[in-house]
Write an enzyme that holds these catalytic residues in place. Structure first.
Site, PDB file in Angstrom:
ATOM      1  N   GLY A   1      10.296 -14.681 -25.327  1.00 19.13           N
ATOM      2  CA  GLY A   1       8.869 -14.387 -25.352  1.00 19.13           C
ATOM      3  C   GLY A   1       8.477 -13.665 -26.622  1.00 19.13           C
ATOM      4  O   GLY A   1       9.321 -13.354 -27.477  1.00 19.13           O
TER       5      GLY A   1
ATOM      6  N   GLU B   1      19.743 -22.953 -23.739  1.00 15.94           N
ATOM      7  CA  GLU B   1      19.142 -24.027 -22.937  1.00 15.94           C
ATOM      8  C   GLU B   1      18.847 -25.266 -23.776  1.00 15.94           C
ATOM      9  O   GLU B   1      18.779 -26.371 -23.255  1.00 15.94           O
ATOM     10  CB  GLU B   1      17.869 -23.545 -22.229  1.00 15.94           C
TER      11      GLU B   1
ATOM     12  N   GLU C   1       7.725 -43.031 -28.857  1.00 14.76           N
ATOM     13  CA  GLU C   1       6.713 -42.597 -27.889  1.00 14.76           C
ATOM     14  C   GLU C   1       5.469 -42.162 -28.643  1.00 14.76           C
ATOM     15  O   GLU C   1       5.524 -41.294 -29.515  1.00 14.76           O
ATOM     16  CB  GLU C   1       7.252 -41.428 -27.062  1.00 14.76           C
TER      17      GLU C   1
ATOM     18  N   LYS D   1      -5.764 -46.338  -6.776  1.00 20.90           N
ATOM     19  CA  LYS D   1      -6.735 -47.087  -7.581  1.00 20.90           C
ATOM     20  C   LYS D   1      -6.108 -47.639  -8.858  1.00 20.90           C
ATOM     21  O   LYS D   1      -5.413 -46.928  -9.578  1.00 20.90           O
ATOM     22  CB  LYS D   1      -7.916 -46.182  -7.956  1.00 20.90           C
ATOM     23  N   THR D   2      -6.386 -48.897  -9.157  1.00 23.37           N
ATOM     24  CA  THR D   2      -5.796 -49.527 -10.349  1.00 23.37           C
ATOM     25  C   THR D   2      -6.783 -49.596 -11.521  1.00 23.37           C
ATOM     26  O   THR D   2      -6.393 -49.939 -12.629  1.00 23.37           O
ATOM     27  CB  THR D   2      -5.344 -50.966 -10.049  1.00 23.37           C
TER      28      THR D   2
ATOM     29  N   CYS E   1      17.136 -14.383 -25.619  1.00 23.22           N
ATOM     30  CA  CYS E   1      16.362 -14.046 -26.809  1.00 23.22           C
ATOM     31  C   CYS E   1      15.586 -12.741 -26.591  1.00 23.22           C
ATOM     32  O   CYS E   1      16.173 -11.679 -26.632  1.00 23.22           O
ATOM     33  CB  CYS E   1      15.465 -15.214 -27.198  1.00 23.22           C
TER      34      CYS E   1
ATOM     35  N   HIS F   1      19.004 -19.557 -27.827  1.00 22.01           N
ATOM     36  CA  HIS F   1      18.430 -20.275 -26.682  1.00 22.01           C
ATOM     37  C   HIS F   1      19.417 -21.365 -26.272  1.00 22.01           C
ATOM     38  O   HIS F   1      19.240 -22.527 -26.629  1.00 22.01           O
ATOM     39  CB  HIS F   1      17.092 -20.922 -27.068  1.00 22.01           C
TER      40      HIS F   1
ATOM     41  N   LYS G   1       5.594 -39.728 -19.530  1.00 23.60           N
ATOM     42  CA  LYS G   1       5.883 -40.737 -20.542  1.00 23.60           C
ATOM     43  C   LYS G   1       7.208 -40.418 -21.244  1.00 23.60           C
ATOM     44  O   LYS G   1       8.055 -41.288 -21.430  1.00 23.60           O
ATOM     45  CB  LYS G   1       4.733 -40.749 -21.552  1.00 23.60           C
TER      46      LYS G   1
ATOM     47  N   GLN H   1      16.978  -8.913 -26.257  1.00 27.88           N
ATOM     48  CA  GLN H   1      16.500  -7.796 -27.089  1.00 27.88           C
ATOM     49  C   GLN H   1      16.007  -6.648 -26.201  1.00 27.88           C
ATOM     50  O   GLN H   1      16.298  -5.477 -26.455  1.00 27.88           O
ATOM     51  CB  GLN H   1      15.360  -8.274 -27.997  1.00 27.88           C
TER      52      GLN H   1
ATOM     53  N   THR I   1      -5.964 -48.062 -14.883  1.00 30.34           N
ATOM     54  CA  THR I   1      -4.869 -48.792 -15.531  1.00 30.34           C
ATOM     55  C   THR I   1      -5.391 -50.063 -16.188  1.00 30.34           C
ATOM     56  O   THR I   1      -5.027 -50.397 -17.324  1.00 30.34           O
ATOM     57  CB  THR I   1      -3.777 -49.126 -14.492  1.00 30.34           C
TER      58      THR I   1
END
Ligand code: GLN
Length: 583
Positions: free
Chosen positions: A364, A555, A145, A192-193, A391, A553, A23, A395, A196
Site C-alpha cells: 500500500g 504474488e 487482447e 438478452k442477446t 511490501c 511482491h 476477456k 515495512q 451482443t
C-alpha cells in the site's frame, strides 16, 4: 506473419457490451489450451488509454498494477497471462496509445520520416503492427487482447491495425474472437442477446467478422439464444461458445475444452494438434480450489476505497491468486475477510481480529489506515497468529517492532512522518535521486531483484517449493535487461539466490538494522547493490509461529502448480495453528 523464419498465427480478442467480464481470463485460457496442444504462445494486452503505462493509474479504478520481471507497470491482465501460460512476459507486451504516439512523435523529431507528412493512417497502425511483430517473434501463436469495449472511439486505430494485419497475413492466419456478455435483467428474468448483436454489428463496421463468439453470462447459453446469435453473427453455432460464471477462473480452459474450442481454433488456422492434451494434473489442482479438504480463515487488513455505492477489492487480485495457488497445492482453502485498516485505528475494534487463523497486511501507499495496519501487526505478533507482511506490510512490521519491542517511540516510515526521530523505513539514495528529478512515472524500484538468503524459515520455504534460482541463464537474462542498473547487484558465488518482483520507493533503513536484530528480528535475505549497499528483502521472527515479511511482491510470480513460497508457508502455518494462541 513471417518473423525471422517463423510463421505466427494471431488470435485477436475484442470485447462487446461491457468491460470486466473476463476477456483477459478468456485470452489466458485459450493460450493455455493451445500450449496443451503443443504450441508456443505469448500474449499482448492493448490498453487504449494515453497513459504511457499503468504505473500512474489509480488502482481503485483500474485494479492492481501488474509488475513484470523487466520492471514494467502494466495492466493486471498480463498477470493472468503469466499465471495461465507459466511464462514471464516482458513489459513490451502491453501496448498503450501513449506509447504508440510517443514512439511515432519521437521518430518524427529524429527526422526518421524523411519529410513525409506523419499521419494517423498509416503511421499509427504501422507502429502498432511493428510492436505486435516484435512481441510475436519465435512464437507459434500471439494472442492479442484489445482492452475496453467495441465501439470505444479510442479502439479504432487498434482495430484498424488488426484488419490490416489480417490482409497482410491472410485470413487463414488470423482468428477473431468476440467476448461478449449476456445480461439477465432481474425484472425480466430472461437472458438478452440484443447487446451482443449490437457488438457484433459494431465489429462488422470495422471490417472484422468474428470467427468465434464467447458468451459470458451468469448461466450457460441455451439453444434459443445460441440460434439468435448464430444468425446474427453469421457463423456456425459450433463457434458460439457458452462461458458461464465459474467458481475459479482456472476452470475456464477446462470448460472451453469441453466444447472442443482448442481443436476448432486450430482447424480455423489449418493446424493439427502437435500433441494430445493431458489435463489430469491441472484438473486435480482446480478441483482442490473448488472443494478443498479444509479451510482456514484469514483477515486481510488493507485499504478499501468505495467507488460510489460499491467497495472495490480488485486491487489485491494477485494476492488472492497466490492464496488460491497455495490452496491448489496444499488442499487447504483460504476464506478471506477484508478488514478496512481504518476501523482498527479504534482500539475497541481490535476484537474483530479474533478467531482468524492468520493475518495478512498487503502492499500500500500513504498514511491512510496506517495505524490500523500497525495495530493488526502488533496483534498478530503478540497473539502468535501467523502473519504475512507484503511490501508496505513488511515495512510496517518493522515500524511496529521498533516502536513496541525496541523502545523507539514514534518510529515510523518517512513516507508518513518525515520528522520522526526513528526513520526505520526511509528513502535511500538511489530512489531519492530519481525523485529529485520530479518524475513520478517509473520512479519506484521496479521489477525482479535478487536476494541472497541465509539459514531461515524463508530459505526453507524457497527450498521446499523448489524456488531457489538455479538457472543462471535466467539471472543473466535479467542482468542484461536495459535500464535495470541495480537490478541484480552482486550475487556471484552465492548459492541461495531468489528473484522476486518489486514496486516500492522506501526501504528498511540500514542504520537501524543492528538494533532490530539485537532485539530479535531477523533479516534472512538481502539484496546487494553493485555499490555494496544492502537492501533488506525479508524479515522474520524466529520464535513466532509464523511471522514473515518481504519487501517484494512474491504474488507476481505465483503460478497454479507452483505457488509463491511465502504464501505456501503462510497457508500451511494457518492450518497448523491448531488451538489458536498456542504454538
Ligand atoms: N509505500 C511503500 C513504498 O513505496 C510500499 C509500497 C508497496 O507496498 N508496494 O515503499
Amino acid at each position: 506473419m513471417r518473423c525471422e523464419g517463423y510463421y505466427v498465427k494471431l488470435i485477436v480478442v475484442s470485447g462487446g457490451v461491457m468491460s470486466g467480464v473476463g476477456k483477459g481470463t478468456s485470452v489466458a485460457a485459450i493460450g493455455r489450451i493451445l500450449q496443451e496442444y503443443g504450441f508456443s504462445v505469448t500474449a499482448i494486452k492493448i490498453d487504449p488509454y494515453i497513459n504511457y503505462d499503468a504505473g500512474t493509474l489509480r488502482p481503485t479504478e483500474h485494479g492492481e498494477v501488474w509488475v513484470t520481471d523487466d520492471g514494467g507497470e502494466i495492466d493486471q491482465d498480463l498477470g493472468n497471462y503469466e499465471r495461465f501460460l507459466d511464462i514471464d512476459i516482458p513489459k513490451r507486451n502491453n501496448i498503450t496509445t501513449g506509447q504508440v504516439y510517443k514512439e511515432v512523435i519521437d521518430r518524427e523529431r529524429r527526422g526518421e520520416f524523411l519529410g513525409q507528412t506523419v499521419q494517423f493512417i498509416p503511421h499509427i497502425p504501422d507502429e502498432i503492427k511493428r510492436r505486435i511483430r516484435e512481441a510475436g517473434k519465435n512464437f507459434d501463436f500471439v494472442l492479442i487482447e484489445i482492452g475496453g469495449t467495441i465501439g470505444d472511439y479510442e479502439n479504432i486505430p487498434f482495430l484498424f491495425a488488426m484488419k490490416s494485419l489480417e490482409v497482410e497475413l491472410g485470413k487463414e492466419n488470423v482468428v477473431h474472437i468476440l467476448v461478449t456478455y449476456l445480461p439477465v435483467p432481474s425484472n425480466i428474468g430472461e437472458m438478452k442477446t440484443k447487446p451482443t448483436q449490437q457488438a457484433i454489428r459494431m465489429l462488422n463496421e470495422m471490417g472484422i467478422f468474428p470467427d468465434f463468439v464467447l458468451c459470458r453470462a451468469a448461466k450457460p447459453l441455451d439453444t434459443v439464444r445460441k440460434k439468435k446469435i448464430e444468425i446474427y453473427a453469421n457463423i456456425d453455432s459450433e463457434h458460439i461458445i457458452s462461458a458461464p460464471d465459474v467458481k475459479t477462473i482456472y476452470r475456464v480452459p477446462l470448460n472451453f475444452e469441453a466444447g472442443q474450442l482448442g481443436r476448432k481454433i486450430l482447424a480455423k488456422v489449418n493446424l493439427k494438434p502437435r500433441k494430445s492434451p493431458g489435463w489430469e494434473k491441472y484438473e486435480a489442482l482446480v478441483s482442490r480450489i473448488e472443494t478443498p479438504s479444509r479451510t482456514v480463515k484469514v483477515a486481510m487488513v488493507g485499504k478499501y476505497v468505495d467507488s460510489g455505492d460499491y467497495s472495490l477489492v480488485d486491487s489485491y487480485i494477485s494476492l488472492n491468486q497466490a492464496l488460491e495457488h497455495a490452496t491448489a497445492v496444499l488442499d487447504i482453502g483460504v476464506s478471506i475477510d477484508w478488514i478496512d485498516a481504518k476501523l482498527l485505528e479504534t482500539k475497541a475494534n481490535l476484537s474483530r481480529l479474533e478467531g482468524y487463523d492468520g493475518i495478512i497486511v498487503p502492499g500500500g501507499f500513504g498514511a491512510s489506515g496506517v495505524e490500523g495496519k500497525i495495530a493488526a501487526i502488533q496483534y498478530a505478533r503478540e497473539h502468535n497468529v501467523p502473519f504475512l507482511g507484503l511490501c508496505y506490510g513488511m515495512q510496517l512490521a518493522v515500524v511496529e517492532y521498533a516502536r513496541n519491542v525496541c523502545g523507539m517511540d514514534g518510529a515510523h516510515t518517512t513516507e508518513v512522518n518525515a520528522e520522526t526521530r526513528f526513520p526505520v523505513i526511509d528513502i535511500l539514495t538511489l530512489q531519492r535521486e530519481i525523485l529529485s528529478k520530479h518524475v513520478i512515472g517509473a520512479s519506484m524500484r521496479l521489477g525482479a531483484y535478487s536476494a541472497i538468503l541465509g539459514a531461515s524459515r524463508v530459505l526453507d520455504l524457497y527450498k521446499r517449493t523448489g524456488r531457489l534460482e538455479k538457472d543462471s541463464t535466467r539471472i543473466e537474462r535479467i542482468r542484461g535487461m536495459p535500464d535495470q542498473l541495480f537490478r541484480l547487484g552482486t550475487i556471484d558465488r552465492v548459492a541461495a539466490v531468489v528473484l522476486e518482483r518489486h514496486r516500492h520507493r522506501y526501504e528498511v533503513n540500514p542504520d537501524f538494522v543492528g538494533t532490530l536484530v539485537k532485539n530479535g528480528m531477523t533479516f534472512p535475505g538481502f539484496h546487494v547493490r553493485d555499490d555494496g549497499t544492502r537492501l533488506m528483502e525479508f524479515i522474520e521472527l524466529p520464535d513466532h509461529r509464523f511471522f514473515v515479511g518481504t519487501q517484494a511482491h512474491p504474488e507476481f510470480k505465483s503460478r497454479l502448480s507452483d505457488p509463491a513460497p511465502l504464501y505456501y508457508g503462510f497457508v500451511e502455518a494457518c492450518a497448523r495453528s491448531g488451538i489458536r494462541g498456542f504454538k
